[in-house]
Scaffold this motif. Structure first.
Motif, PDB file in Angstrom:
ATOM      1  N   VAL A 342       0.813  -1.209   0.000  1.00 51.60           N
ATOM      2  CA  VAL A 342       0.000   0.000   0.000  1.00 51.60           C
ATOM      3  C   VAL A 342       0.851   1.266   0.000  1.00 51.60           C
ATOM      4  CG1 VAL A 342      -0.239   0.074   2.531  1.00 51.60           C
ATOM      5  CG2 VAL A 342      -1.993   1.118   1.086  1.00 51.60           C
ATOM      6  N   ASN A 343       2.018   1.201   0.615  1.00 51.32           N
ATOM      7  CA  ASN A 343       2.840   2.408   0.713  1.00 51.32           C
ATOM      8  C   ASN A 343       3.516   2.771  -0.606  1.00 51.32           C
ATOM      9  OD1 ASN A 343       4.393   0.106   0.995  1.00 51.32           O
ATOM     10  ND2 ASN A 343       5.876   1.048   2.352  1.00 51.32           N
ATOM     11  N   LEU A 344       3.650   1.803  -1.504  1.00 50.67           N
ATOM     12  CA  LEU A 344       4.271   2.068  -2.792  1.00 50.67           C
ATOM     13  C   LEU A 344       3.274   2.025  -3.947  1.00 50.67           C
ATOM     14  CD1 LEU A 344       7.526   0.259  -1.972  1.00 50.67           C
ATOM     15  CD2 LEU A 344       7.523   2.418  -3.220  1.00 50.67           C
ATOM     16  N   ALA A 345       2.354   1.068  -3.897  1.00 46.60           N
ATOM     17  CA  ALA A 345       1.368   0.973  -4.968  1.00 46.60           C
ATOM     18  C   ALA A 345       0.346   2.104  -4.888  1.00 46.60           C
ATOM     19  CB  ALA A 345       0.650  -0.376  -4.903  1.00 46.60           C
ATOM     20  N   ALA A 346       0.147   2.652  -3.682  1.00 47.02           N
ATOM     21  CA  ALA A 346      -0.793   3.765  -3.511  1.00 47.02           C
ATOM     22  C   ALA A 346      -0.107   4.995  -2.927  1.00 47.02           C
ATOM     23  CB  ALA A 346      -1.955   3.338  -2.610  1.00 47.02           C
ATOM     24  N   GLY A 347       1.217   5.043  -2.986  1.00 45.20           N
ATOM     25  CA  GLY A 347       1.961   6.166  -2.430  1.00 45.20           C
ATOM     26  C   GLY A 347       3.349   6.232  -3.024  1.00 45.20           C
ATOM     27  N   ASP A 348       4.218   7.021  -2.417  1.00 42.11           N
ATOM     28  CA  ASP A 348       5.579   7.212  -2.913  1.00 42.11           C
ATOM     29  C   ASP A 348       6.618   6.429  -2.114  1.00 42.11           C
ATOM     30  OD1 ASP A 348       5.048   8.941  -5.065  1.00 42.11           O
ATOM     31  OD2 ASP A 348       4.836  10.633  -3.701  1.00 42.11           O
ATOM     32  N   GLY A 349       6.161   5.539  -1.233  1.00 38.13           N
ATOM     33  CA  GLY A 349       7.114   4.764  -0.462  1.00 38.13           C
ATOM     34  C   GLY A 349       7.685   5.527   0.716  1.00 38.13           C
ATOM     35  N   HIS A 350       8.746   4.977   1.277  1.00 41.64           N
ATOM     36  CA  HIS A 350       9.344   5.558   2.483  1.00 41.64           C
ATOM     37  C   HIS A 350       9.913   6.954   2.211  1.00 41.64           C
ATOM     38  CE1 HIS A 350       8.649   1.726   4.041  1.00 41.64           C
ATOM     39  NE2 HIS A 350       9.868   1.317   4.326  1.00 41.64           N
ATOM     40  N   PRO A 351       9.978   7.791   3.250  1.00 43.71           N
ATOM     41  CA  PRO A 351      10.601   9.103   3.090  1.00 43.71           C
ATOM     42  C   PRO A 351      12.052   8.990   2.624  1.00 43.71           C
ATOM     43  CG  PRO A 351       9.392   8.976   5.160  1.00 43.71           C
ATOM     44  CD  PRO A 351       9.425   7.591   4.603  1.00 43.71           C
ATOM     45  N   ALA A 352      12.498  10.011   1.896  1.00 36.76           N
ATOM     46  CA  ALA A 352      13.847   9.985   1.329  1.00 36.76           C
ATOM     47  C   ALA A 352      14.918   9.842   2.405  1.00 36.76           C
ATOM     48  CB  ALA A 352      14.078  11.260   0.518  1.00 36.76           C
ATOM     49  N   GLU A 353      14.749  10.538   3.552  1.00 41.45           N
ATOM     50  CA  GLU A 353      15.772  10.477   4.598  1.00 41.45           C
ATOM     51  C   GLU A 353      15.907   9.080   5.190  1.00 41.45           C
ATOM     52  OE1 GLU A 353      13.640  14.521   5.316  1.00 41.45           O
ATOM     53  OE2 GLU A 353      13.121  12.511   4.611  1.00 41.45           O
ATOM     54  N   ILE A 354      14.816   8.308   5.176  1.00 42.99           N
ATOM     55  CA  ILE A 354      14.866   6.922   5.667  1.00 42.99           C
ATOM     56  C   ILE A 354      15.572   6.026   4.657  1.00 42.99           C
ATOM     57  CG2 ILE A 354      13.459   4.895   6.190  1.00 42.99           C
ATOM     58  CD1 ILE A 354      13.452   6.868   8.460  1.00 42.99           C
ATOM     59  N   MET A 355      15.177   6.146   3.391  1.00 39.45           N
ATOM     60  CA  MET A 355      15.795   5.300   2.366  1.00 39.45           C
ATOM     61  C   MET A 355      17.248   5.674   2.144  1.00 39.45           C
ATOM     62  SD  MET A 355      13.544   3.138   1.846  1.00 39.45           S
ATOM     63  CE  MET A 355      14.531   2.223   0.669  1.00 39.45           C
ATOM     64  N   ASP A 356      17.637   6.859   2.540  1.00 39.95           N
ATOM     65  CA  ASP A 356      19.038   7.258   2.491  1.00 39.95           C
ATOM     66  C   ASP A 356      19.903   6.252   3.239  1.00 39.95           C
ATOM     67  OD1 ASP A 356      21.266   8.856   1.992  1.00 39.95           O
ATOM     68  OD2 ASP A 356      20.925  10.119   3.749  1.00 39.95           O
ATOM     69  N   MET A 357      19.468   5.857   4.424  1.00 40.94           N
ATOM     70  CA  MET A 357      20.235   4.914   5.226  1.00 40.94           C
ATOM     71  C   MET A 357      20.173   3.507   4.636  1.00 40.94           C
ATOM     72  SD  MET A 357      19.133   6.285   9.016  1.00 40.94           S
ATOM     73  CE  MET A 357      20.349   5.327   9.900  1.00 40.94           C
ATOM     74  N   THR A 358      18.982   3.084   4.227  1.00 43.78           N
ATOM     75  CA  THR A 358      18.833   1.738   3.673  1.00 43.78           C
ATOM     76  C   THR A 358      19.638   1.571   2.397  1.00 43.78           C
ATOM     77  OG1 THR A 358      16.641   1.436   4.627  1.00 43.78           O
ATOM     78  CG2 THR A 358      17.181   0.103   2.723  1.00 43.78           C
ATOM     79  N   PHE A 359      19.546   2.533   1.510  1.00 42.48           N
ATOM     80  CA  PHE A 359      20.255   2.399   0.237  1.00 42.48           C
ATOM     81  C   PHE A 359      21.758   2.618   0.398  1.00 42.48           C
ATOM     82  CE2 PHE A 359      16.302   3.234  -2.587  1.00 42.48           C
ATOM     83  CZ  PHE A 359      15.941   1.901  -2.439  1.00 42.48           C
ATOM     84  N   ALA A 360      22.159   3.353   1.441  1.00 46.17           N
ATOM     85  CA  ALA A 360      23.581   3.406   1.765  1.00 46.17           C
ATOM     86  C   ALA A 360      24.072   2.011   2.155  1.00 46.17           C
ATOM     87  CB  ALA A 360      23.825   4.400   2.900  1.00 46.17           C
ATOM     88  N   LEU A 361      23.271   1.304   2.947  1.00 46.91           N
ATOM     89  CA  LEU A 361      23.618  -0.077   3.297  1.00 46.91           C
ATOM     90  C   LEU A 361      23.688  -0.957   2.063  1.00 46.91           C
ATOM     91  CD1 LEU A 361      21.455  -0.720   6.495  1.00 46.91           C
ATOM     92  CD2 LEU A 361      23.954  -0.788   6.380  1.00 46.91           C
ATOM     93  N   GLN A 362      22.737  -0.788   1.135  1.00 52.24           N
ATOM     94  CA  GLN A 362      22.752  -1.583  -0.097  1.00 52.24           C
ATOM     95  C   GLN A 362      24.044  -1.345  -0.872  1.00 52.24           C
ATOM     96  OE1 GLN A 362      21.063  -3.945  -1.246  1.00 52.24           O
ATOM     97  NE2 GLN A 362      18.894  -3.785  -0.785  1.00 52.24           N
ATOM     98  N   ALA A 363      24.393  -0.079  -1.056  1.00 55.16           N
ATOM     99  CA  ALA A 363      25.590   0.244  -1.827  1.00 55.16           C
ATOM    100  C   ALA A 363      26.852  -0.312  -1.164  1.00 55.16           C
ATOM    101  CB  ALA A 363      25.698   1.763  -1.991  1.00 55.16           C
ATOM    102  N   MET A 364      26.954  -0.147   0.160  1.00 57.93           N
ATOM    103  CA  MET A 364      28.142  -0.617   0.867  1.00 57.93           C
ATOM    104  C   MET A 364      28.184  -2.136   0.943  1.00 57.93           C
ATOM    105  SD  MET A 364      28.160   2.308   3.835  1.00 57.93           S
ATOM    106  CE  MET A 364      29.615   1.761   4.695  1.00 57.93           C
ATOM    107  N   SER A 365      27.003  -2.765   1.065  1.00 59.62           N
ATOM    108  CA  SER A 365      26.950  -4.227   1.102  1.00 59.62           C
ATOM    109  C   SER A 365      27.327  -4.825  -0.241  1.00 59.62           C
ATOM    110  CB  SER A 365      25.546  -4.690   1.506  1.00 59.62           C
ATOM    111  OG  SER A 365      25.252  -4.315   2.832  1.00 59.62           O
ATOM    112  N   LEU A 366      26.945  -4.147  -1.324  1.00 55.43           N
ATOM    113  CA  LEU A 366      27.322  -4.636  -2.652  1.00 55.43           C
ATOM    114  C   LEU A 366      28.835  -4.589  -2.827  1.00 55.43           C
ATOM    115  CD1 LEU A 366      25.624  -5.660  -5.074  1.00 55.43           C
ATOM    116  CD2 LEU A 366      26.067  -3.461  -6.160  1.00 55.43           C
TER     117      LEU A 366
END
Length: 420
Positions: A342-366
């Motif tokens: 519901v948060n993505l199919a009916a919205g824009d997903g998580h706030p940018a400041e939150i995904m900043d941390m998650t996607f930083a983890l993705q980049a560093m984990s890769l």
């Protein structure tokens, strides 16, 4: 063949609006910006191909650009048919990234786009829900030989990966990004909590205060959804299968009961379990007229749609992303976004400041898995604590905040058993 010729998107003319969205999140993702600077200097992915399957909106697009800045050739597809944003896809193509994604493709086309992404012959993978890795191990085993490893975003994906590891199917290492502290403490709790209610509120335009909200599942995502519902003034009920989590929900101030009992009184339902059929026929039988159903788990199986269809005499779309089901006895239920996230199919997903941390983890984990894939082996591993802590430190620094450090005497005291 250039990225425009290879890509499959809805309309390249939509790119200007997509660029604006990406620029907006870029300005609110300081941790990822810092990692991008490092990647531009170090080029950790130079000469490598990276395949990404994530919810394809602006924040994901910026992650793809950061990976590209690290020297990679990047191909990306969506991990959910209703969360893809066509303007963002077009913008990424203009930025030199190969895109195989459209909003709301039919199931066959969705699968074909995923396979197209794999056919770029990636060395590294970022996955969300395990679809990319699963297809690679089942339908395109011929492409396994090049893959060094990857990183997985979600609880659902990690469950699938661990099942593959257990039966010996997994052919390369995967980092469980979802299990990192900076993922579940912030993304799962605060990100899901806010974005779920953003999606529900903008879609229904109904008040939450005074209503009864049933949160199905009290993991980190469920905690966030329940906390935000309480903040909006709702009466919150939690359903669980885990007795410890049930006690935790009770201690957090929520009513706890079985789903069969909660179904009788709920106005809003949000499923957050990662399992199937957690709302099903026996629950529909006792629900109130006007109940609103939504799902915040990865796949659209938590709310049982076939059983809802079977009990209904009519179905119609009453608002964008809301389907009304009328039962034989006249009761009406409302399902948001086809039971998808519901948060993505009916919205824009998580706030940018939150995904900043998650996607930083993705980049560093890769980068971590690329540097260590031979030593890790064919298994699922956690994000190293040092990477987790580094993301947190970058975040604090971006906020202009500092924390204390232990003195040598304090370190010695903590390491000793004789000085107490």
């Amino acid at each position: 063949m250039n990225t425009k010729e290879r890509s499959i998107v809805r309309d390249l003319a939509l790119a200007p609006e997509g660029h604006l969205k990406i620029e907006w999140v870029n300005a609110h993702m300081p941790v990822l910006n810092r990692i991008r600077e490092q990647f531009e200097k170090e080029q950790p992915f130079k000469g490598l191909k990276v395949a990404i399957s994530l919810h394809l909106e602006a924040k994901t697009a910026y992650l793809a650009k950061v990976i590209k800045a690290g020297g990679a050739e990047v191909a990306i597809c969506g991990s959910n048919p209703l969360s893809t944003q066509d303007d963002v896809c077009a913008a990424l193509v203009e930025d030199g990234i190969t895109v195989f994604a459209k909003y709301n493709p039919d199931p066959q086309e969705y699968k074909e786009l995923l396979i197209k992404t794999l056919e770029t012959e990636p060395d590294l993978i970022i996955d969300d829900g395990g679809d990319l890795v699963s297809a690679l191990h089942s339908e395109r085993k011929d492409l396994l030989k090049n893959v060094r490893g990857g990183a997985e975003e979600t609880t659902t994906g990690i469950l699938r990966l661990k099942a593959m590891e257990k039966d010996g199917s997994l052919q390369f290492p995967m980092v469980a990004v979802n299990d990192a502290f900076c993922k579940y403490l912030f993304d799962n709790r605060y990100g899901t909590g806010q974005s779920v209610w953003d999606g529900i509120n903008r879609t229904t335009n109904l008040v939450v205060a005074g209503k009864t909200v049933v949160v199905v599942g009290y993991g980190w995502c469920g905690k966030g959804v329940a906390m935000r519902a309480k903040g909006l003034g709702a009466n919150v009920i939690v359903t669980e299968i885990d007795a410890i989590k049930g006690v935790e929900a009770y201690m957090d101030g929520f009513a706890v009961m079985s789903m069969k009992e909660a179904a009788k009184v709920g106005d809003f339902f949000v499923t957050v379990t990662g399992n199937r059929d957690v709302i099903r026929g026996e629950h529909y039988e006792v629900m109130k007229d006007g109940a609103i159903l939504s799902n915040a788990g990865h796949f659209d199986v938590e709310v049982n749609k076939p059983e809802l269809d079977a009990l209904s005499v009519s179905k119609r779309t009453v608002r964008r992303n809301i389907e009304e089901y009328q039962l034989k006895d006249g009761r009406k239920f409302y399902l948001i976004a086809e039971g998808r996230l519901v948060n993505l199919a009916a919205g824009d997903g998580h706030p940018a400041e939150i995904m900043d941390m998650t996607f930083a983890l993705q980049a560093m984990s890769l980068k971590y898995v690329n540097d260590n894939y031979n030593e890790i082996g064919k298994k699922v591993v956690n994000v190293p604590y040092a990477l987790d802590e580094q993301v947190a430190r970058f975040k604090l620094e971006s906020l202009g905040t500092s924390i204390d450090s232990l003195s040598d005497e304090q370190k010695s005291y903590l390491d000793s058993w004789t000085e107490h």
